[in-house]
Design an enzyme around this catalytic site. Structure first.
Site, short mmCIF file in Angstrom:
data_model
loop_
_atom_site.label_atom_id
_atom_site.label_comp_id
_atom_site.label_asym_id
_atom_site.label_seq_id
_atom_site.Cartn_x
_atom_site.Cartn_y
_atom_site.Cartn_z
N THR A 186 -13.76 -22.65 50.49
CA THR A 186 -14.43 -23.61 49.60
C THR A 186 -15.88 -23.16 49.45
O THR A 186 -16.37 -22.39 50.29
CB THR A 186 -14.41 -25.03 50.21
OG1 THR A 186 -15.12 -24.98 51.46
CG2 THR A 186 -13.01 -25.52 50.47
N TRP A 443 -20.95 -49.61 41.42
CA TRP A 443 -20.95 -48.16 41.27
C TRP A 443 -21.06 -47.77 39.81
O TRP A 443 -20.46 -48.36 38.93
CB TRP A 443 -19.65 -47.57 41.84
CG TRP A 443 -19.65 -47.49 43.33
CD1 TRP A 443 -20.60 -48.01 44.16
CD2 TRP A 443 -18.67 -46.88 44.16
NE1 TRP A 443 -20.27 -47.74 45.47
CE2 TRP A 443 -19.10 -47.05 45.50
CE3 TRP A 443 -17.49 -46.20 43.92
CZ2 TRP A 443 -18.36 -46.57 46.58
CZ3 TRP A 443 -16.76 -45.71 45.00
CH2 TRP A 443 -17.19 -45.89 46.32
P1 ADP Z 1 -15.27 -26.30 45.98
O1 ADP Z 1 -14.90 -24.90 46.32
O2 ADP Z 1 -16.59 -26.52 45.32
O3 ADP Z 1 -14.86 -27.34 46.95
P2 ADP Z 1 -13.08 -26.75 44.29
O4 ADP Z 1 -12.91 -25.75 43.23
O5 ADP Z 1 -12.12 -26.86 45.36
O6 ADP Z 1 -14.47 -26.49 44.75
O7 ADP Z 1 -13.41 -28.15 43.65
C1 ADP Z 1 -12.74 -29.32 43.89
C2 ADP Z 1 -13.48 -30.50 43.31
O8 ADP Z 1 -13.85 -30.27 41.96
C3 ADP Z 1 -12.63 -31.73 43.26
O9 ADP Z 1 -12.56 -32.36 44.51
C4 ADP Z 1 -13.37 -32.56 42.21
O10 ADP Z 1 -14.51 -33.20 42.75
C5 ADP Z 1 -13.85 -31.51 41.25
N1 ADP Z 1 -12.93 -31.45 40.11
C6 ADP Z 1 -11.96 -30.56 39.89
N2 ADP Z 1 -11.36 -30.80 38.72
C7 ADP Z 1 -11.97 -31.89 38.17
C8 ADP Z 1 -11.81 -32.63 36.95
N3 ADP Z 1 -10.93 -32.31 36.05
N4 ADP Z 1 -12.64 -33.68 36.76
C9 ADP Z 1 -13.57 -34.02 37.67
N5 ADP Z 1 -13.76 -33.36 38.81
C10 ADP Z 1 -12.98 -32.30 39.06
#
Ligand code: ADP
Length: 541
Positions: A186, A443
């Site tokens: 991540t 919120w």
């Molecule tokens: P990181 O490596 O930054 O953790 P990820 O690529 O695993 O990144 O990202 C996951 C996060 O990205 C999700 O938990 C969510 O917060 C955000 N995310 C992914 N797709 C969407 C979407 N379509 N809309 C809003 N947030 C999203």
């Protein structure tokens, strides 16, 4: 009584062999780091993956060695996906946009034994190699005659020299399908990055799900261009789902600006693509400013961060259907995608638009639910929001080299997102829990505030953040980057919010910046946005 059907392990090697056997002459086109366009076929890819497997066996790596990659989307990276995992080793894709120190930390944590890199990352490798204590072999993804003589990197080989003269036949081992096949960390915006370790089984089940009509609906009639990088979460599983369908593949390499992407889409008659909103915004700005049209592209998956409804509309005007998707590294990454049900088809246009702007419905293989602070399940009524939990066949159980399980009672993984789920199972993300803005006990969804700003024709990108306020706890402000040559005042944008949000949800202020800082995966970096604002104070303080 047990069923009497054959039990073949679900292995990634069977995917590339399937594509070679059944779609052997279908093209894989890559824009290379070298700048030219490379063409070959699924049969060629399989042949070279087998040669790579022999080369890896001859390198003296452990049976479960991690092989790191620092590479753009291209045919050699695809061969690594299959050649490394097919032998039972683990491909560890590294995000080259991370800080070099963090990159070295990840390589050491993963204990990578070999590391393969595109030549554009040579300076980066020169910077980190002496800190990567477990790497025995460095492989430059280039021809033998392009290998720099005095790179300073020990045990450096060219990829082409490594696989040349290897046998093109290889007996892929019949591994246990739960064998690890890939590793991705991540981005570690909060603390050190954590590794998600995928298995052959989880990646193949994920690929089956991804190609379904209510997901990406991929087929052998598609020409697929994954813009989302192969260095992060397996480019949303496309290296596997593309092989499963035997579609034509178009890899954009390192050139991800709007003009380059548009030209490649047209030249190769791409029908399907996948990427994050920030990349598509650049493509749209290019297409719109030049009055262009798409002649082949008919749909695109957008996810990674919220896709603004205005972007869905802009693509629809160009004849492209947007499939909004939600996922994360820990989910391989697909969790939900937004497509209409039969009963939704008869809804008025604006109702359908509203549904399609949500992050979507879970695909079979993933369960979603929302819980409150005490862990109690919350109703799926479309208005109650809570912490989003996931479980399923390609959801993480435990991070790599972590003792503690990442799941809580009943096998649920805490996503860190706040969401609503409606009675028809459409899930909508309100916020990442750390980005939620609390104003007067209520919120405010920063995504809602951002999406509305993105609907203004002058706005290129918008970030909504909460600012401390003595009476309300926090109040939202919009930080906005305008499109080139566009004009917009604070008052005009605030007026644009009227009627679109409740009065108390409308930002207190607008701050214009040249650009919104983006993280390693193309997401807005709100921590950096805050830093940019320095000692900013809300207007009424
Ligand atoms: P990181 O490596 O930054 O953790 P990820 O690529 O695993 O990144 O990202 C996951 C996060 O990205 C999700 O938990 C969510 O917060 C955000 N995310 C992914 N797709 C969407 C979407 N379509 N809309 C809003 N947030 C999203």
């Amino acid at each position: 009584m047990l069923g009497l059907m054959q039990n073949q392990p679900l292995l990634q090697s069977s995917l590339i062999e399937f594509a070679a056997a059944n779609h052997g002459d279908t093209e894989i086109v890559s824009r290379r780091v070298e700048g030219d366009i490379h063409r070959y076929t699924w049969a060629d890819a399989a042949r070279r993956a087998r040669q790579l497997a022999h080369a890896l066996d001859g390198m003296g790596l452990a049976a479960d060695a991690r092989v790191g990659t620092l590479a753009w989307n291209g045919y050699r990276h695809l061969e690594l996906y299959y050649g490394v995992s097919g032998t039972g080793r683990i491909i560890h894709t590294i995000n080259p946009r991370l800080h070099p120190e963090q990159m070295a930390w990840i390589v050491n944590h993963a204990e990578d034994e070999a590391l393969c890199f595109d030549m554009s990352f040579l300076p980066l490798v020169q910077q980190i190699h002496s800190h990567c204590t477990t790497v025995k072999r460095w492989v430059a993804l280039c021809d033998a005659d392009k290998l720099p003589a005095d790179s300073g990197i020990p045990n450096l080989t060219s990829y082409e020299a490594l696989i040349a003269n290897q046998n093109t036949a290889y007996d892929w081992p019949q591994l246990d399908e739960n064998t690890a096949s890939g590793l991705c960390y991540t981005s570690g915006t909060t603390g050190n990055p954590k590794g998600a370790l995928y298995s052959h089984r989880s990646n193949i089940l994920h690929a089956y799900a991804a190609v379904m009509p209510d997901a990406m609906a991929l087929s052998s009639r598609d020409a697929v261009m994954p813009v989302v990088p192969m260095f992060h979460v397996n480019a949303w599983g496309t290296p596997f789902s593309m092989a499963m369908t035997g579609c034509k593949v178009v890899f954009p390499g390192p050139q991800l600006d709007g003009k380059s992407l548009y030209e490649l889409i047209e030249a190769e008659q791409v029908t399907f693509s996948a990427g994050v909103p920030t990349i598509w915004q650049m493509l749209l700005m290019h297409v719109q400013s030049k009055g262009l049209r798409f002649s082949s592209l008919n749909r695109t998956v957008i996810g990674g961060s919220a896709c603004p409804p205005a972007m869905i509309d802009a693509f629809a005007d160009l004849g492209v259907r947007v499939i909004h998707a939600w996922g994360m590294t820990e989910l391989s990454p697909l969790g939900a995608l937004s497509t209409l049900k039969l009963k939704n088809e008869s809804l008025p246009a604006d109702e359908k638009r509203r549904l399609l702007a949500k992050q979507g419905r879970p695909i079979f293989g993933v369960d979603l639910k929302i819980i409150d602070e005490n862990g109690e399940d919350l109703p799926h009524d479309g208005t109650t929001y809570g912490n989003l939990m996931a479980r399923g066949n390609w959801v993480i159980e435990r991070y790599f080299r972590f003792d503690k399980s990442a799941v809580i009672d009943g096998g649920w993984f805490h996503t860190g997102d706040v969401a609503t789920i409606d009675p028809d199972a459409f899930m909508q993300i309100t916020d990442r829990s750390k980005d939620v803005i609390k104003s007067g006990g209520e919120w405010i969804s920063s995504i809602d505030v951002e999406n509305i700003a993105m609907g203004h024709p002058a706005v290129a990108m918008a970030a909504c953040i909460g600012m401390p306020h003595p009476k309300w706890d926090e109040r939202p402000i919009a930080v906005v980057a305008l499109k080139p040559d566009a004009q917009l005042t604070r008052e005009e944008l605030l007026a644009f919010y009227e009627g679109k949000l409740a009065k108390w949800q409308i930002p207190d202020d607008v701050v214009f910046v040249d650009a919104i800082p983006l993280g390693a995966t193309g997401k807005m970096l709100k921590i950096k946005v805050r830093q940019m604002l320095g000692d900013y104070k809300l207007p009424d303080l």
